[in-house]
Design a protein around this motif. Structure first.
Motif, PDB file in Angstrom:
ATOM      1  N   GLY A  10       0.792  -1.217   0.000  1.00 17.39           N
ATOM      2  CA  GLY A  10       0.000   0.000   0.000  1.00 17.39           C
ATOM      3  C   GLY A  10       0.828   1.271   0.000  1.00 17.39           C
ATOM      4  O   GLY A  10       0.290   2.365  -0.181  1.00 17.39           O
ATOM      5  N   THR A  11       2.141   1.159   0.202  1.00 17.42           N
ATOM      6  CA  THR A  11       3.007   2.327   0.183  1.00 17.42           C
ATOM      7  C   THR A  11       3.245   2.782  -1.253  1.00 17.42           C
ATOM      8  O   THR A  11       2.954   2.071  -2.215  1.00 17.42           O
ATOM      9  N   PHE A  12       3.815   3.975  -1.404  1.00 23.84           N
ATOM     10  CA  PHE A  12       4.172   4.445  -2.739  1.00 23.84           C
ATOM     11  C   PHE A  12       5.267   3.575  -3.343  1.00 23.84           C
ATOM     12  O   PHE A  12       5.319   3.384  -4.564  1.00 23.84           O
ATOM     13  N   THR A  13       6.150   3.036  -2.500  1.00 17.93           N
ATOM     14  CA  THR A  13       7.181   2.130  -3.001  1.00 17.93           C
ATOM     15  C   THR A  13       6.545   0.874  -3.575  1.00 17.93           C
ATOM     16  O   THR A  13       6.973   0.366  -4.619  1.00 17.93           O
ATOM     17  N   ASP A  14       5.524   0.387  -2.932  1.00 17.98           N
ATOM     18  CA  ASP A  14       4.774  -0.759  -3.426  1.00 17.98           C
ATOM     19  C   ASP A  14       4.148  -0.431  -4.782  1.00 17.98           C
ATOM     20  O   ASP A  14       4.203  -1.228  -5.731  1.00 17.98           O
ATOM     21  N   ALA A  15       3.553   0.755  -4.887  1.00 21.47           N
ATOM     22  CA  ALA A  15       2.944   1.175  -6.151  1.00 21.47           C
ATOM     23  C   ALA A  15       3.986   1.309  -7.247  1.00 21.47           C
ATOM     24  O   ALA A  15       3.750   0.935  -8.407  1.00 21.47           O
ATOM     25  N   ASP A  32       8.621  -8.582  -2.103  1.00 26.34           N
ATOM     26  CA  ASP A  32       9.214  -8.939  -0.817  1.00 26.34           C
ATOM     27  C   ASP A  32       9.300  -7.667   0.033  1.00 26.34           C
ATOM     28  O   ASP A  32      10.135  -6.802  -0.221  1.00 26.34           O
ATOM     29  N   TYR A  33       8.430  -7.539   1.041  1.00 27.16           N
ATOM     30  CA  TYR A  33       8.316  -6.298   1.805  1.00 27.16           C
ATOM     31  C   TYR A  33       9.225  -6.293   3.037  1.00 27.16           C
ATOM     32  O   TYR A  33       9.316  -7.282   3.763  1.00 27.16           O
ATOM     33  N   MET A 130       2.298   3.797   5.533  1.00 25.20           N
ATOM     34  CA  MET A 130       1.359   2.810   6.043  1.00 25.20           C
ATOM     35  C   MET A 130       1.503   2.623   7.546  1.00 25.20           C
ATOM     36  O   MET A 130       0.538   2.314   8.237  1.00 25.20           O
ATOM     37  N   ILE A 131       2.698   2.812   8.063  1.00 27.40           N
ATOM     38  CA  ILE A 131       2.877   2.765   9.519  1.00 27.40           C
ATOM     39  C   ILE A 131       2.177   3.966  10.156  1.00 27.40           C
ATOM     40  O   ILE A 131       1.594   3.856  11.247  1.00 27.40           O
ATOM     41  N   GLN A 151      -5.407   5.512  -0.134  1.00 28.79           N
ATOM     42  CA  GLN A 151      -5.872   4.779   1.049  1.00 28.79           C
ATOM     43  C   GLN A 151      -7.029   5.470   1.755  1.00 28.79           C
ATOM     44  O   GLN A 151      -7.632   4.907   2.668  1.00 28.79           O
ATOM     45  N   LEU A 152      -7.345   6.691   1.337  1.00 33.28           N
ATOM     46  CA  LEU A 152      -8.325   7.499   2.054  1.00 33.28           C
ATOM     47  C   LEU A 152      -9.705   6.831   2.115  1.00 33.28           C
ATOM     48  O   LEU A 152     -10.365   6.843   3.150  1.00 33.28           O
TER      49      LEU A 152
END
Length: 280
Positions: A10-15, A32-33, A130-131, A151-152
């Motif tokens: 869900g983070t921008f890095t994930d995107a 791999d998170y 996300m944290i 995420q809103l």
């Protein structure tokens, strides 16, 4: 094959990782998170690759990434830029009632207008967006968080505010890297099909406290008609006042020979730490 990124999902890095994979022919890639920059680096080995944020349009370069690139034995193989936007969630019905706000360390620099409008709110810095959301969800009355706009809709709270970044056209650039150090000879043999290239590297002078050092380094690239799109200095941490220069060279594929001839010439007077050579 694994692509290691900053997590959770869900983070921008994930995107950015998912957007990058859509441009590549890889098959059966597992995301791999990891919670920290160091853990992402340590997870990349063998044929696996990693992705980390390098530069934000509003807040500049990510020092946590640059500091690792300065000494890391990795090779950058590409980059991807994605838009980033933020929203605010709070468990109060008015901004003035916010007592504490969770915000990721780079997000803070991109949302200064909002944060400066909340002078009485305590800012709690987190390691990921996300944290920030997770801490808000288990927090107390008066808490708020700045989170990815995407995420809103997933959060049910009393107060939401859209697009709280300092400007709407905000983006972040991410680098993709593999294990093993970049080598000038091997990089020079890379065949690019794209018209444009980028070549990031660090150059460390043998003597730092000397007039004209940067002027001399820049002269190598000017003579070869190579464009420098980034010039930054970072402490080497070996001694106070000793710095390396982080450079990004851009050009067309017809300049490949000029690039590596220039870098080889630089090695006679400077410590050259190449990081990659890839199409953009």
């Amino acid at each position: 094959m694994k692509l290691s990124v900053l997590g959770p999902e869900g983070t921008f890095t994930d995107a950015a990782a998912k957007a990058y994979l859509k441009t590549q022919p890889y098959a059966n890639v597992t995301l791999d998170y990891h919670p920290t920059f160091d853990q992402v680096y340590q997870a990349v080995s063998g044929d696996n690759i990693g992705l980390l944020p390098l530069e934000n349009q509003l807040d500049g370069y990510v020092s946590a990434t640059l500091q690792r690139l300065q000494t890391a034995a990795v090779t950058e193989i590409g980059e991807i830029t994605i838009p980033v936007d933020f929203g605010l969630v709070a468990n109060v019905d008015n901004l003035s009632k916010i007592k504490r706000i969770y915000v990721q360390f780079k997000t803070e620099g991109q949302c200064q207008k909002l944060l400066s409008s909340l002078p009485s709110a305590q800012i709690i810095t987190t390691s990921s967006n996300m944290i920030s959301l997770e801490k808000f969800q288990v927090g107390d009355l008066g808490d708020a968080a700045i989170i990815p706009q995407s995420q809103l809709a997933e959060v049910s709270v009393a107060l939401k505010q859209n697009n709280v970044a300092d400007q709407a056209d905000n983006s972040t650039r991410f680098i993709i890297f593999k294990a093993n150090p970049a080598n000038l000879v091997e990089l020079s043999q890379t065949s690019l099909t794209a018209e444009r290239f980028k070549a990031p590297l660090f150059i460390t002078p043998a003597v730092n406290d000397q007039p004209g050092t940067l002027y001399d380094i820049l002269g190598y690239f000017a003579k070869a008609d190579l464009n420098l799109i980034t010039i930054m200095s970072l402490p080497t941490k070996s001694k106070l006042g000793v710095y390396s220069f982080y450079l990004e060279v851009s050009g067309n594929r017809n300049q490949q020979e000029a690039l590596f001839t220039t870098l080889q010439e630089l090695t006679s007077s400077y410590q050259v730490h190449p990081l990659g050579y890839y199409a953009v």
